[in-house]
Write a protein that holds these residues in place. Sequence first.
Motif, PDB file in Angstrom:
ATOM      1  N   ILE A   1     -12.381 -14.584  -2.254  1.00 11.52           N
ATOM      2  CA  ILE A   1     -12.749 -15.914  -1.765  1.00 11.52           C
ATOM      3  C   ILE A   1     -11.570 -16.434  -0.951  1.00 11.52           C
ATOM      4  CG2 ILE A   1     -13.454 -18.245  -2.362  1.00 11.52           C
ATOM      5  CD1 ILE A   1     -14.404 -17.190  -5.038  1.00 11.52           C
ATOM      6  N   VAL A   2     -11.815 -16.773   0.327  1.00  9.93           N
ATOM      7  CA  VAL A   2     -10.764 -17.264   1.220  1.00  9.93           C
ATOM      8  C   VAL A   2     -11.100 -18.704   1.582  1.00  9.93           C
ATOM      9  CG1 VAL A   2      -9.543 -16.901   3.399  1.00  9.93           C
ATOM     10  CG2 VAL A   2     -10.407 -14.937   2.124  1.00  9.93           C
ATOM     11  N   THR A   3     -10.176 -19.636   1.312  1.00  8.70           N
ATOM     12  CA  THR A   3     -10.419 -21.052   1.568  1.00  8.70           C
ATOM     13  C   THR A   3      -9.340 -21.640   2.464  1.00  8.70           C
ATOM     14  OG1 THR A   3      -9.228 -21.688  -0.441  1.00  8.70           O
ATOM     15  CG2 THR A   3     -11.599 -21.371  -0.637  1.00  8.70           C
ATOM     16  N   GLY A   4      -9.709 -22.708   3.146  1.00  8.82           N
ATOM     17  CA  GLY A   4      -8.765 -23.389   4.036  1.00  8.82           C
ATOM     18  C   GLY A   4      -9.480 -24.445   4.855  1.00  8.82           C
ATOM     19  N   LYS A   5      -9.014 -24.682   6.104  1.00  8.35           N
ATOM     20  CA  LYS A   5      -9.626 -25.666   7.001  1.00  8.35           C
ATOM     21  C   LYS A   5      -9.677 -25.099   8.409  1.00  8.35           C
ATOM     22  CE  LYS A   5      -8.402 -29.961   4.580  1.00  8.35           C
ATOM     23  NZ  LYS A   5      -7.932 -29.339   3.344  1.00  8.35           N
ATOM     24  N   ASP A   6     -10.794 -25.414   9.125  1.00  7.77           N
ATOM     25  CA  ASP A   6     -10.885 -24.956  10.500  1.00  7.77           C
ATOM     26  C   ASP A   6     -10.083 -25.884  11.412  1.00  7.77           C
ATOM     27  OD1 ASP A   6     -12.379 -27.215  10.928  1.00  7.77           O
ATOM     28  OD2 ASP A   6     -14.293 -26.196  11.142  1.00  7.77           O
ATOM     29  N   LYS A   7     -10.116 -25.624  12.719  1.00  4.85           N
ATOM     30  CA  LYS A   7      -9.298 -26.399  13.653  1.00  4.85           C
ATOM     31  C   LYS A   7      -9.695 -27.868  13.718  1.00  4.85           C
ATOM     32  CE  LYS A   7     -12.265 -24.850  17.451  1.00  4.85           C
ATOM     33  NZ  LYS A   7     -12.326 -24.051  18.685  1.00  4.85           N
ATOM     34  N   ASN A   8     -10.926 -28.203  13.222  1.00  2.00           N
ATOM     35  CA  ASN A   8     -11.376 -29.593  13.208  1.00  2.00           C
ATOM     36  C   ASN A   8     -11.117 -30.270  11.868  1.00  2.00           C
ATOM     37  OD1 ASN A   8     -12.432 -29.263  15.843  1.00  2.00           O
ATOM     38  ND2 ASN A   8     -14.293 -28.347  14.986  1.00  2.00           N
ATOM     39  N   GLY A   9     -10.494 -29.542  10.948  1.00  2.00           N
ATOM     40  CA  GLY A   9     -10.217 -30.114   9.631  1.00  2.00           C
ATOM     41  C   GLY A   9     -11.351 -29.952   8.642  1.00  2.00           C
ATOM     42  N   GLU A  10     -12.428 -29.254   9.039  1.00  2.00           N
ATOM     43  CA  GLU A  10     -13.540 -29.029   8.124  1.00  2.00           C
ATOM     44  C   GLU A  10     -13.183 -27.913   7.146  1.00  2.00           C
ATOM     45  OE1 GLU A  10     -16.285 -30.711   7.769  1.00  2.00           O
ATOM     46  OE2 GLU A  10     -15.929 -32.073   9.452  1.00  2.00           O
ATOM     47  N   MET A  11     -13.781 -27.982   5.933  1.00  2.00           N
ATOM     48  CA  MET A  11     -13.458 -27.027   4.883  1.00  2.00           C
ATOM     49  C   MET A  11     -13.963 -25.618   5.217  1.00  2.00           C
ATOM     50  SD  MET A  11     -14.596 -27.154   0.866  1.00  2.00           S
ATOM     51  CE  MET A  11     -16.323 -27.147   1.331  1.00  2.00           C
TER      52      MET A  11
END
Length: 397
Positions: free
Chosen positions: A345-355
Amino acid sequence: MNKLKELTTKQKAVIGVSLIIILAAITVGLILSFNKENEVIEETPEVKEVELELTLDYKQELEDEYTFELEQSNDELSSDETEVETKLTIKTEDIQPEIDTSLIGKTEHVVELEDVKVKLTIIVEDNREIVLDGETEFTVDVGLSQDDLEKNILDSFVSDDVEEDDQLEFDFEYPENFDLNEEGEYTVTLQANFVNNVDNKATKELTVITVAEEEVVEEPVETVVDEPANKQEKTEDKVSNGSSNNGSVAAKPKPKPEPKPEPKPESKPEPKPEVKPEPKPEPKPAPKPEPKPDLGSISVPGGIPSGAKLIKAVPEEGFYKFSYNKTLSDGAKIEEVAVDPKGAIVTGKDKNGEMIHSYPEPGGVRFIFVEPDLSPEAILEIIEIGEQFASAYGYSL
Protein backbone atom coordinates in the motif's frame (compact mmCIF):
# COMPACT_ATOMS: atom_id res chain seq x y z
CA MET A 1 -11.87 24.72 -91.86
CA ASN A 2 -11.35 23.63 -95.43
CA LYS A 3 -11.77 20.02 -94.35
CA LEU A 4 -15.06 20.85 -92.65
CA LYS A 5 -16.32 22.55 -95.75
CA GLU A 6 -15.41 19.50 -97.78
CA LEU A 7 -17.67 17.27 -95.61
CA THR A 8 -20.86 16.21 -97.19
CA THR A 9 -24.21 16.87 -95.67
CA LYS A 10 -24.52 13.21 -94.72
CA GLN A 11 -21.24 13.22 -92.88
CA LYS A 12 -22.23 16.36 -90.95
CA ALA A 13 -25.48 14.71 -89.92
CA VAL A 14 -23.63 11.64 -88.60
CA ILE A 15 -21.25 13.80 -86.56
CA GLY A 16 -24.13 15.79 -85.09
CA VAL A 17 -26.03 12.70 -84.08
CA SER A 18 -22.88 11.25 -82.45
CA LEU A 19 -22.35 14.39 -80.38
CA ILE A 20 -25.96 14.32 -79.22
CA ILE A 21 -25.61 10.66 -78.15
CA ILE A 22 -22.40 11.42 -76.22
CA LEU A 23 -23.98 14.38 -74.43
CA ALA A 24 -27.04 12.29 -73.57
CA ALA A 25 -24.87 9.50 -72.17
CA ILE A 26 -22.93 11.96 -70.00
CA THR A 27 -26.17 13.47 -68.72
CA VAL A 28 -27.66 10.06 -67.91
CA GLY A 29 -24.44 9.07 -66.12
CA LEU A 30 -24.51 12.18 -63.98
CA ILE A 31 -28.16 11.61 -63.07
CA LEU A 32 -27.53 7.97 -62.13
CA SER A 33 -24.51 8.89 -60.03
CA PHE A 34 -26.49 11.55 -58.15
CA ASN A 35 -29.35 9.12 -57.47
CA LYS A 36 -26.89 6.49 -56.22
CA GLU A 37 -25.38 8.96 -53.77
CA ASN A 38 -28.85 9.78 -52.52
CA GLU A 39 -29.58 6.07 -52.06
CA VAL A 40 -26.37 5.62 -50.02
CA ILE A 41 -27.26 8.58 -47.84
CA GLU A 42 -30.75 7.25 -47.34
CA GLU A 43 -29.44 3.76 -46.49
CA THR A 44 -27.18 5.13 -43.66
CA PRO A 45 -29.42 5.26 -40.56
CA GLU A 46 -29.10 8.11 -38.11
CA VAL A 47 -27.44 7.01 -34.85
CA LYS A 48 -29.19 8.34 -31.77
CA GLU A 49 -27.42 9.12 -28.51
CA VAL A 50 -29.14 8.15 -25.27
CA GLU A 51 -28.04 8.88 -21.70
CA LEU A 52 -29.09 6.35 -19.05
CA GLU A 53 -28.38 5.66 -15.37
CA LEU A 54 -28.26 2.37 -13.48
CA THR A 55 -28.03 2.17 -9.67
CA LEU A 56 -26.54 -0.95 -8.08
CA ASP A 57 -25.60 -2.01 -4.54
CA TYR A 58 -22.03 -2.49 -3.37
CA LYS A 59 -20.66 -5.85 -4.61
CA GLN A 60 -24.03 -6.74 -6.17
CA GLU A 61 -23.92 -9.59 -8.67
CA LEU A 62 -24.60 -8.45 -12.22
CA GLU A 63 -27.51 -9.73 -14.30
CA ASP A 64 -27.09 -10.88 -17.90
CA GLU A 65 -29.05 -7.90 -19.25
CA TYR A 66 -30.88 -4.77 -18.13
CA THR A 67 -34.04 -3.21 -19.60
CA PHE A 68 -34.57 0.56 -19.57
CA GLU A 69 -37.70 2.61 -20.22
CA LEU A 70 -37.14 5.26 -22.91
CA GLU A 71 -39.42 8.26 -23.23
CA GLN A 72 -39.55 10.08 -26.58
CA SER A 73 -39.31 13.86 -26.46
CA ASN A 74 -41.79 16.14 -28.25
CA ASP A 75 -39.12 17.06 -30.83
CA GLU A 76 -39.01 13.46 -32.03
CA LEU A 77 -42.76 13.22 -32.54
CA SER A 78 -44.81 14.49 -35.45
CA SER A 79 -47.91 16.60 -34.86
CA ASP A 80 -50.28 13.63 -35.21
CA GLU A 81 -48.30 11.30 -32.88
CA THR A 82 -48.74 10.97 -29.16
CA GLU A 83 -45.98 10.48 -26.60
CA VAL A 84 -45.10 6.80 -26.16
CA GLU A 85 -42.67 4.85 -24.01
CA THR A 86 -40.27 2.37 -25.58
CA LYS A 87 -37.98 -0.18 -23.95
CA LEU A 88 -34.27 -0.68 -24.56
CA THR A 89 -32.53 -3.89 -23.48
CA ILE A 90 -28.75 -3.84 -23.00
CA LYS A 91 -26.65 -6.95 -22.53
CA THR A 92 -24.13 -6.67 -19.74
CA GLU A 93 -21.35 -8.06 -21.92
CA ASP A 94 -21.82 -5.13 -24.36
CA ILE A 95 -21.10 -2.50 -21.66
CA GLN A 96 -17.60 -1.02 -21.89
CA PRO A 97 -15.61 -0.85 -19.72
CA GLU A 98 -16.92 -3.68 -17.56
CA ILE A 99 -18.99 -2.80 -14.48
CA ASP A 100 -17.18 -3.18 -11.15
CA THR A 101 -19.62 -3.04 -8.23
CA SER A 102 -16.77 -2.88 -5.70
CA LEU A 103 -16.08 0.72 -6.80
CA ILE A 104 -18.36 3.00 -4.78
CA GLY A 105 -19.69 6.07 -6.58
CA LYS A 106 -20.21 6.93 -10.27
CA THR A 107 -18.47 5.40 -13.28
CA GLU A 108 -19.10 6.20 -16.94
CA HIS A 109 -19.66 3.50 -19.59
CA VAL A 110 -20.58 3.26 -23.29
CA VAL A 111 -22.79 0.81 -25.20
CA GLU A 112 -22.60 0.77 -29.03
CA LEU A 113 -25.81 -0.63 -30.56
CA GLU A 114 -26.90 -0.77 -34.20
CA ASP A 115 -28.79 2.53 -34.22
CA VAL A 116 -28.24 3.79 -30.67
CA LYS A 117 -25.19 4.95 -28.79
CA VAL A 118 -25.80 4.75 -25.04
CA LYS A 119 -23.89 6.76 -22.48
CA LEU A 120 -24.46 4.72 -19.33
CA THR A 121 -23.73 6.06 -15.84
CA ILE A 122 -23.36 3.35 -13.17
CA ILE A 123 -24.00 4.45 -9.57
CA VAL A 124 -22.78 1.99 -6.89
CA GLU A 125 -24.29 2.72 -3.48
CA ASP A 126 -22.63 1.59 -0.25
CA ASN A 127 -25.36 -0.30 1.62
CA ARG A 128 -23.05 -1.74 4.29
CA GLU A 129 -23.75 -1.08 7.96
CA ILE A 130 -21.02 -0.68 10.57
CA VAL A 131 -21.78 -2.65 13.74
CA LEU A 132 -19.57 -1.66 16.70
CA ASP A 133 -20.14 -4.70 18.91
CA GLY A 134 -17.65 -4.57 21.78
CA GLU A 135 -17.11 -3.59 25.40
CA THR A 136 -18.41 -0.17 26.46
CA GLU A 137 -16.54 0.22 29.76
CA PHE A 138 -12.79 -0.12 30.35
CA THR A 139 -11.08 0.07 33.77
CA VAL A 140 -7.32 0.67 33.56
CA ASP A 141 -4.45 1.50 35.91
CA VAL A 142 -3.33 5.09 36.34
CA GLY A 143 -0.25 5.71 34.21
CA LEU A 144 -1.25 3.46 31.27
CA SER A 145 -0.11 4.91 27.94
CA GLN A 146 -2.71 6.15 25.44
CA ASP A 147 -1.40 3.74 22.76
CA ASP A 148 -1.92 0.78 25.10
CA LEU A 149 -5.40 2.01 26.01
CA GLU A 150 -6.40 2.25 22.34
CA LYS A 151 -4.98 -1.21 21.66
CA ASN A 152 -7.02 -2.67 24.54
CA ILE A 153 -10.17 -1.01 23.16
CA LEU A 154 -9.58 -2.07 19.54
CA ASP A 155 -8.94 -5.68 20.59
CA SER A 156 -12.61 -5.67 21.63
CA PHE A 157 -13.89 -4.34 18.29
CA VAL A 158 -11.54 -5.57 15.53
CA SER A 159 -12.25 -8.86 13.78
CA ASP A 160 -9.70 -10.59 11.57
CA ASP A 161 -12.37 -12.51 9.62
CA VAL A 162 -13.26 -9.72 7.13
CA GLU A 163 -12.31 -8.97 3.55
CA GLU A 164 -9.73 -6.29 2.86
CA ASP A 165 -12.22 -3.76 1.45
CA ASP A 166 -14.60 -4.33 4.38
CA GLN A 167 -12.00 -3.59 7.05
CA LEU A 168 -12.52 -0.60 9.35
CA GLU A 169 -10.37 2.39 10.24
CA PHE A 170 -10.71 3.76 13.78
CA ASP A 171 -10.24 7.15 15.39
CA PHE A 172 -10.64 8.34 18.98
CA GLU A 173 -12.03 11.59 20.35
CA TYR A 174 -11.03 12.44 23.93
CA PRO A 175 -12.50 15.05 26.30
CA GLU A 176 -10.37 18.09 27.19
CA ASN A 177 -9.77 16.94 30.78
CA PHE A 178 -8.68 13.43 29.79
CA ASP A 179 -5.59 12.37 31.79
CA LEU A 180 -4.44 8.78 32.18
CA ASN A 181 -2.11 9.85 35.00
CA GLU A 182 -5.01 10.86 37.25
CA GLU A 183 -7.89 8.88 38.71
CA GLY A 184 -11.18 9.65 37.03
CA GLU A 185 -14.02 8.57 34.74
CA TYR A 186 -14.09 9.80 31.13
CA THR A 187 -16.33 9.47 28.09
CA VAL A 188 -14.32 8.62 24.97
CA THR A 189 -15.88 8.56 21.49
CA LEU A 190 -14.83 5.78 19.11
CA GLN A 191 -15.36 6.48 15.39
CA ALA A 192 -15.10 3.84 12.66
CA ASN A 193 -15.34 3.96 8.85
CA PHE A 194 -14.70 1.55 6.00
CA VAL A 195 -11.21 1.79 4.47
CA ASN A 196 -12.71 2.26 1.00
CA ASN A 197 -15.44 4.73 1.99
CA VAL A 198 -14.73 7.37 4.63
CA ASP A 199 -18.31 8.67 4.30
CA ASN A 200 -19.80 5.44 5.64
CA LYS A 201 -19.03 5.75 9.36
CA ALA A 202 -20.42 5.12 12.83
CA THR A 203 -19.59 6.27 16.38
CA LYS A 204 -19.88 4.77 19.85
CA GLU A 205 -19.37 6.31 23.30
CA LEU A 206 -17.13 4.40 25.71
CA THR A 207 -16.46 4.85 29.44
CA VAL A 208 -12.83 4.79 30.55
CA ILE A 209 -12.15 4.56 34.31
CA THR A 210 -8.62 5.10 35.63
CA VAL A 211 -7.86 3.72 39.09
CA ALA A 212 -4.74 3.79 41.27
CA GLU A 213 -3.51 0.44 42.54
CA GLU A 214 -4.53 0.18 46.22
CA GLU A 215 -1.96 -0.83 48.87
CA VAL A 216 -3.25 -3.52 51.25
CA VAL A 217 -2.61 -2.31 54.88
CA GLU A 218 -3.02 -4.87 57.70
CA GLU A 219 -4.94 -3.40 60.64
CA PRO A 220 -3.65 -4.27 64.17
CA VAL A 221 -5.64 -6.97 66.04
CA GLU A 222 -7.23 -5.70 69.26
CA THR A 223 -6.31 -7.92 72.28
CA VAL A 224 -8.46 -7.81 75.46
CA VAL A 225 -6.56 -8.44 78.80
CA ASP A 226 -8.55 -9.67 81.84
CA GLU A 227 -8.25 -7.40 84.90
CA PRO A 228 -7.36 -9.25 88.25
CA ALA A 229 -10.12 -9.45 90.91
CA ASN A 230 -9.68 -7.41 94.15
CA LYS A 231 -8.18 -9.42 96.95
CA GLN A 232 -10.16 -9.74 100.18
CA GLU A 233 -8.65 -7.88 103.10
CA LYS A 234 -8.39 -9.84 106.41
CA THR A 235 -9.27 -8.00 109.59
CA GLU A 236 -7.83 -9.23 112.85
CA ASP A 237 -9.54 -8.48 116.16
CA LYS A 238 -7.27 -7.16 118.78
CA VAL A 239 -8.04 -7.92 122.48
CA SER A 240 -6.90 -5.35 124.99
CA ASN A 241 -6.22 -6.32 128.58
CA GLY A 242 -8.15 -4.48 131.47
CA SER A 243 -6.20 -2.22 133.81
CA SER A 244 -5.61 -3.28 137.63
CA ASN A 245 -7.18 -1.38 140.59
CA ASN A 246 -5.95 -1.27 144.23
CA GLY A 247 -9.09 -2.89 145.43
CA SER A 248 -10.20 -6.30 144.68
CA VAL A 249 -12.43 -5.89 141.80
CA ALA A 250 -13.76 -8.62 139.64
CA ALA A 251 -12.89 -8.14 136.05
CA LYS A 252 -15.75 -7.79 133.65
CA PRO A 253 -15.63 -10.10 130.75
CA LYS A 254 -14.80 -8.38 127.57
CA PRO A 255 -17.64 -8.53 125.19
CA LYS A 256 -17.03 -10.57 122.12
CA PRO A 257 -16.67 -8.41 119.15
CA GLU A 258 -19.31 -8.82 116.61
CA PRO A 259 -17.98 -10.41 113.54
CA LYS A 260 -17.61 -8.04 110.65
CA PRO A 261 -19.36 -9.07 107.52
CA GLU A 262 -16.96 -10.35 104.93
CA PRO A 263 -16.89 -8.23 101.84
CA LYS A 264 -18.53 -9.82 98.86
CA PRO A 265 -16.07 -10.61 96.13
CA GLU A 266 -16.35 -8.29 93.19
CA SER A 267 -17.69 -9.90 90.10
CA LYS A 268 -15.12 -10.41 87.39
CA PRO A 269 -15.93 -8.66 84.13
CA GLU A 270 -16.55 -11.08 81.34
CA PRO A 271 -13.83 -10.95 78.73
CA LYS A 272 -14.80 -9.20 75.53
CA PRO A 273 -14.89 -11.36 72.43
CA GLU A 274 -11.94 -10.79 70.15
CA VAL A 275 -12.97 -8.75 67.11
CA LYS A 276 -11.18 -9.80 63.97
CA PRO A 277 -11.18 -7.29 61.10
CA GLU A 278 -12.76 -8.52 57.91
CA PRO A 279 -10.15 -8.82 55.18
CA LYS A 280 -10.66 -6.36 52.34
CA PRO A 281 -10.83 -7.90 48.88
CA GLU A 282 -7.72 -7.24 46.89
CA PRO A 283 -8.44 -5.16 43.77
CA LYS A 284 -8.12 -7.07 40.54
CA PRO A 285 -5.42 -5.54 38.40
CA ALA A 286 -6.42 -4.46 34.89
CA PRO A 287 -5.20 -6.81 32.17
CA LYS A 288 -1.75 -5.83 31.10
CA PRO A 289 -1.52 -5.05 27.36
CA GLU A 290 0.70 -7.19 25.27
CA PRO A 291 4.10 -5.56 24.90
CA LYS A 292 4.65 -3.82 21.60
CA PRO A 293 7.55 -5.09 19.50
CA ASP A 294 10.75 -3.09 19.86
CA LEU A 295 11.17 -1.56 16.40
CA GLY A 296 14.85 -1.08 17.07
CA SER A 297 15.32 -4.82 17.48
CA ILE A 298 13.60 -5.67 14.17
CA SER A 299 16.05 -5.95 11.30
CA VAL A 300 15.13 -4.28 8.00
CA PRO A 301 16.03 -6.27 4.86
CA GLY A 302 18.60 -4.87 2.46
CA GLY A 303 16.18 -4.34 -0.41
CA ILE A 304 14.33 -1.50 1.36
CA PRO A 305 15.19 1.89 -0.30
CA SER A 306 17.45 4.24 1.62
CA GLY A 307 15.66 6.91 3.63
CA ALA A 308 12.80 4.57 4.64
CA LYS A 309 12.14 4.28 8.40
CA LEU A 310 10.21 1.44 10.05
CA ILE A 311 7.35 2.96 12.09
CA LYS A 312 5.09 -0.04 12.75
CA ALA A 313 5.48 -3.79 12.67
CA VAL A 314 3.40 -6.89 13.41
CA PRO A 315 5.94 -9.66 12.68
CA GLU A 316 3.55 -12.52 13.42
CA GLU A 317 1.27 -11.23 10.62
CA GLY A 318 4.10 -10.23 8.30
CA PHE A 319 3.01 -6.57 8.35
CA TYR A 320 5.60 -3.77 8.13
CA LYS A 321 4.96 -0.03 7.67
CA PHE A 322 7.58 2.55 6.69
CA SER A 323 7.82 6.31 6.59
CA TYR A 324 9.24 7.07 3.13
CA ASN A 325 9.40 10.56 1.61
CA LYS A 326 9.90 10.63 -2.13
CA THR A 327 8.89 13.17 -4.80
CA LEU A 328 7.67 11.66 -8.10
CA SER A 329 8.44 13.00 -11.55
CA ASP A 330 5.16 14.97 -11.81
CA GLY A 331 5.48 16.61 -8.38
CA ALA A 332 3.40 14.08 -6.38
CA LYS A 333 4.83 13.07 -3.01
CA ILE A 334 4.94 9.62 -1.43
CA GLU A 335 4.79 9.60 2.40
CA GLU A 336 4.26 6.01 3.62
CA VAL A 337 4.57 2.45 2.30
CA ALA A 338 3.17 -0.66 4.00
CA VAL A 339 3.63 -4.31 2.99
CA ASP A 340 2.17 -7.64 4.01
CA PRO A 341 1.82 -11.05 2.30
CA LYS A 342 -1.07 -9.67 0.21
CA GLY A 343 1.03 -6.91 -1.42
CA ALA A 344 1.85 -3.24 -0.83
CA ILE A 345 0.00 0.00 0.00
CA VAL A 346 1.57 3.30 -1.14
CA THR A 347 0.12 6.55 0.27
CA GLY A 348 0.85 10.23 -0.17
CA LYS A 349 -0.49 13.32 -2.01
CA ASP A 350 -0.64 14.25 -5.68
CA LYS A 351 0.57 17.58 -7.07
CA ASN A 352 -2.82 19.15 -6.20
CA GLY A 353 -2.67 18.00 -2.59
CA GLU A 354 -5.28 15.27 -3.08
CA MET A 355 -4.80 11.99 -1.19
CA ILE A 356 -3.05 9.04 -2.85
CA HIS A 357 -4.14 5.67 -1.42
CA SER A 358 -2.91 3.12 -3.92
CA TYR A 359 -2.53 -0.63 -4.25
CA PRO A 360 0.16 -1.40 -6.88
CA GLU A 361 -0.77 -4.48 -8.88
CA PRO A 362 0.82 -6.32 -11.80
CA GLY A 363 0.39 -4.01 -14.79
CA GLY A 364 -1.38 -1.18 -13.00
CA VAL A 365 -2.40 0.60 -9.82
CA ARG A 366 -5.73 0.42 -7.98
CA PHE A 367 -6.84 3.60 -6.17
CA ILE A 368 -9.49 3.93 -3.46
CA PHE A 369 -11.29 6.94 -1.96
CA VAL A 370 -10.34 9.35 -4.80
CA GLU A 371 -8.68 9.17 -8.21
CA PRO A 372 -5.48 11.24 -7.86
CA ASP A 373 -4.08 13.42 -10.66
CA LEU A 374 -0.98 11.46 -11.68
CA SER A 375 1.03 11.26 -14.88
CA PRO A 376 1.68 7.84 -16.52
CA GLU A 377 5.32 8.14 -15.45
CA ALA A 378 4.31 8.73 -11.81
CA ILE A 379 2.04 5.66 -11.87
CA LEU A 380 4.96 3.54 -13.08
CA GLU A 381 7.09 4.96 -10.26
CA ILE A 382 4.43 3.95 -7.68
CA ILE A 383 4.43 0.40 -9.07
CA GLU A 384 8.23 0.31 -8.83
CA ILE A 385 8.16 1.55 -5.19
CA GLY A 386 5.58 -1.09 -4.23
CA GLU A 387 7.66 -3.83 -5.89
CA GLN A 388 10.85 -2.68 -4.08
CA PHE A 389 9.31 -2.87 -0.61
CA ALA A 390 7.30 -6.07 -1.24
CA SER A 391 10.19 -8.00 -2.85
CA ALA A 392 12.51 -7.03 0.05
CA TYR A 393 10.30 -9.22 2.30
CA GLY A 394 9.80 -11.90 -0.35
CA TYR A 395 6.25 -10.77 -1.14
CA SER A 396 4.74 -10.23 -4.60
CA LEU A 397 2.19 -7.70 -5.79
